[in-house]
Write a protein that holds these residues in place. Structure first.
Motif, PDB file in Angstrom:
ATOM      1  N   VAL A   1       0.856  -1.190   0.000  1.00  0.00           N
ATOM      2  CA  VAL A   1       0.000   0.000   0.000  1.00  0.00           C
ATOM      3  C   VAL A   1       0.889   1.236   0.000  1.00  0.00           C
ATOM      4  CG1 VAL A   1      -1.856   1.219   1.208  1.00  0.00           C
ATOM      5  CG2 VAL A   1      -1.718  -1.268   1.329  1.00  0.00           C
ATOM      6  N   TYR A   2       0.662   2.116  -0.985  1.00  0.00           N
ATOM      7  CA  TYR A   2       1.458   3.345  -1.107  1.00  0.00           C
ATOM      8  C   TYR A   2       0.565   4.554  -0.819  1.00  0.00           C
ATOM      9  CZ  TYR A   2       4.752   0.421  -3.722  1.00  0.00           C
ATOM     10  OH  TYR A   2       5.628  -0.555  -4.113  1.00  0.00           O
ATOM     11  N   TYR A   3       1.136   5.511  -0.105  1.00  0.00           N
ATOM     12  CA  TYR A   3       0.489   6.813   0.043  1.00  0.00           C
ATOM     13  C   TYR A   3       1.441   7.843  -0.548  1.00  0.00           C
ATOM     14  CZ  TYR A   3      -1.416  11.068   2.104  1.00  0.00           C
ATOM     15  OH  TYR A   3      -1.945  12.329   2.265  1.00  0.00           O
TER      16      TYR A   3
ATOM     17  N   GLU B   1       5.736   3.814   0.548  1.00  0.00           N
ATOM     18  CA  GLU B   1       5.149   2.577   1.048  1.00  0.00           C
ATOM     19  C   GLU B   1       4.723   2.758   2.500  1.00  0.00           C
ATOM     20  OE1 GLU B   1       7.431  -1.026   0.278  1.00  0.00           O
ATOM     21  OE2 GLU B   1       6.599  -1.912   2.101  1.00  0.00           O
ATOM     22  N   VAL B   2       3.431   2.492   2.785  1.00  0.00           N
ATOM     23  CA  VAL B   2       2.962   2.667   4.161  1.00  0.00           C
ATOM     24  C   VAL B   2       2.551   1.348   4.806  1.00  0.00           C
ATOM     25  CG1 VAL B   2       2.246   5.085   3.983  1.00  0.00           C
ATOM     26  CG2 VAL B   2       0.647   3.286   3.295  1.00  0.00           C
ATOM     27  N   LEU B   3       2.282   0.351   3.984  1.00  0.00           N
ATOM     28  CA  LEU B   3       1.839  -0.927   4.562  1.00  0.00           C
ATOM     29  C   LEU B   3       2.167  -2.069   3.600  1.00  0.00           C
ATOM     30  CD1 LEU B   3       0.181  -2.256   6.909  1.00  0.00           C
ATOM     31  CD2 LEU B   3      -1.863  -1.891   5.516  1.00  0.00           C
TER      32      LEU B   3
ATOM     33  N   TYR C   1      -7.546  -3.974   7.384  1.00  0.00           N
ATOM     34  CA  TYR C   1      -6.530  -2.965   7.691  1.00  0.00           C
ATOM     35  C   TYR C   1      -7.132  -1.576   7.483  1.00  0.00           C
ATOM     36  CZ  TYR C   1      -3.485  -6.986   6.797  1.00  0.00           C
ATOM     37  OH  TYR C   1      -2.889  -8.226   6.808  1.00  0.00           O
TER      38      TYR C   1
ATOM     39  N   VAL D   1      -5.729   2.391   6.656  1.00  0.00           N
ATOM     40  CA  VAL D   1      -4.613   3.318   6.421  1.00  0.00           C
ATOM     41  C   VAL D   1      -5.165   4.739   6.273  1.00  0.00           C
ATOM     42  CG1 VAL D   1      -3.010   1.673   5.360  1.00  0.00           C
ATOM     43  CG2 VAL D   1      -4.670   2.849   3.938  1.00  0.00           C
ATOM     44  N   ASP D   2      -4.284   5.701   6.559  1.00  0.00           N
ATOM     45  CA  ASP D   2      -4.707   7.106   6.437  1.00  0.00           C
ATOM     46  C   ASP D   2      -4.626   7.555   4.993  1.00  0.00           C
ATOM     47  OD1 ASP D   2      -5.204   7.391   9.094  1.00  0.00           O
ATOM     48  OD2 ASP D   2      -3.154   8.051   9.588  1.00  0.00           O
TER      49      ASP D   2
ATOM     50  N   ASP E   1      -9.830   7.863   6.554  1.00  0.00           N
ATOM     51  CA  ASP E   1      -9.403   6.464   6.663  1.00  0.00           C
ATOM     52  C   ASP E   1      -9.827   5.661   5.434  1.00  0.00           C
ATOM     53  OD1 ASP E   1      -8.292   6.999   9.074  1.00  0.00           O
ATOM     54  OD2 ASP E   1      -9.935   6.164  10.276  1.00  0.00           O
TER      55      ASP E   1
ATOM     56  N   GLU F   1     -14.196   3.953   1.911  1.00  0.00           N
ATOM     57  CA  GLU F   1     -13.279   5.084   1.986  1.00  0.00           C
ATOM     58  C   GLU F   1     -14.061   6.364   1.777  1.00  0.00           C
ATOM     59  OE1 GLU F   1     -13.890   5.913  -1.971  1.00  0.00           O
ATOM     60  OE2 GLU F   1     -13.964   3.921  -1.121  1.00  0.00           O
TER      61      GLU F   1
ATOM     62  N   ILE G   1      -3.964   6.931  -2.436  1.00  0.00           N
ATOM     63  CA  ILE G   1      -3.599   5.574  -2.003  1.00  0.00           C
ATOM     64  C   ILE G   1      -3.563   4.652  -3.227  1.00  0.00           C
ATOM     65  CG2 ILE G   1      -4.447   3.520  -0.738  1.00  0.00           C
ATOM     66  CD1 ILE G   1      -3.431   5.476   1.237  1.00  0.00           C
TER      67      ILE G   1
END
Lengths: 171, 125
Positions: free
Chosen positions: B39-41, B45-47, B57, B59-60, B65, B80, B107
């Motif tokens: 997962v990219y923000y 890479e954030v997750l 999961y 993610v912000d 969220d 989302e 995201i």
């Protein structure tokens, strides 16, 4: 076979250089099923030069061969040129060192030359591509130096035998 | 051929086999065939999600969220905050060549080491 005349010596060296350039350029056309592996036919001329003339002449013929063949192919200072040059420099250096030790025969020298040619090329590949993973190719090149070095070494022995040259009776 | 030649040849054969074994072991131990979703923000890479584990999961995202769900080797954005909810409408994704892109939330979810969609015209099989 004694050649004291410098003109004759120069002519012989030029002929050897021409032969090595020819072998260097023809070799990629030979079908070898394993990618990256070559017989190293030009190495035969390098060894013959070492036993006919000596160390300095071998370096000259080998380096000039790479430069001239790259110039003729139009790849001078390209990737292929640096790969060939690094391989040739390392293999020539190791061959000379082992030749001075006087323990290996011509076949052994040829095998060692082929092995270190591969190491030189992989080293250049790592530097050019900036990835250590090129080392994955090394075991195959290192291994292939045994059969290819045996073939080229045997050919060198046969050629030198026909030239009736002994180590004491150099040009 | 003298004894030193033979010794050199044996040395080269043995070391090449040893080198091959060592490199093979090194490559196997450092690379993984585990299927993961990254997962990219904003390209960061954030997750990293294990696709074998069925889990949810959060993610912000840029607008709030982003709820991600993994089930049966597939992944989706469950819900989302965005004007058209395109990425949650996209639904389940299981192929590595189909990313989930939540543009308003910045995201992007990409499956790595997974199989490719065989119906995709760009896939060469």
């Amino acid at each position: 076979m004694k050649h004291r005349s410098s003109a004759r010596r120069l002519t012989l060296m030029t002929m050897l250089l021409a032969m090595s350039i020819l072998l260097h350029m023809v070799e990629p056309a030979l079908p070898i099923p394993v990618p990256g592996v070559k017989l190293g036919l030009a190495n035969i001329v390098g060894l013959i030069t070492l036993f006919l003339f000596g160390v300095k002449e071998m370096i000259t013929v080998n380096v000039m061969r790479v430069v001239m063949a790259s110039l003729l192919r139009g790849i001078l200072f390209g990737t292929g040129f640096w790969l060939s040059l690094s391989g040739v420099l390392l293999s020539t250096l190791v061959t000379i060192l082992l030749y001075k030790q006087n323990k290996l025969s011509k076949i052994g020298l040829s095998v060692a030359s082929g092995a270190f040619h591969g190491i030189g090329q992989i080293g250049a590949l790592i530097l050019i591509n900036n990835t250590v993973m090129m080392i994955y190719w090394l075991p195959m090149l290192w291994f292939s130096s045994v059969p290819t070095g045996y073939v080229t070494g045997t050919l060198s022995v046969q050629v030198l035998k026909r030239l009736k040259v002994t180590e004491r009776n150099r040009v | 051929m003298n004894k030193y030649d033979k010794a050199l040849m044996i040395f080269i054969v043995v070391t090449s086999v040893f080198m091959y074994g060592t490199l093979e072991w090194f490559v196997r131990s450092t690379t993984s065939d585990q299927v993961v979703a990254v997962v990219y923000y904003e390209d960061r890479e954030v997750l990293r999600i294990d696709m074998k584990e069925d889990r949810n999961y959060v993610v912000d995202g840029a607008l709030g969220d982003v709820f991600i769900e993994v089930a049966g080797g597939r992944i989706r954005v469950e819900k989302e905050t965005s004007p058209y909810h395109l990425c949650s409408i996209q639904g389940w994704v299981q192929y590595a060549n189909i990313p989930i892109v939540c543009l308003p939330n910045k995201i992007v979810i990409i499956i790595q080491n997974g199989t490719l969609n065989p119906d995709d015209p760009d896939v060469i099989s």
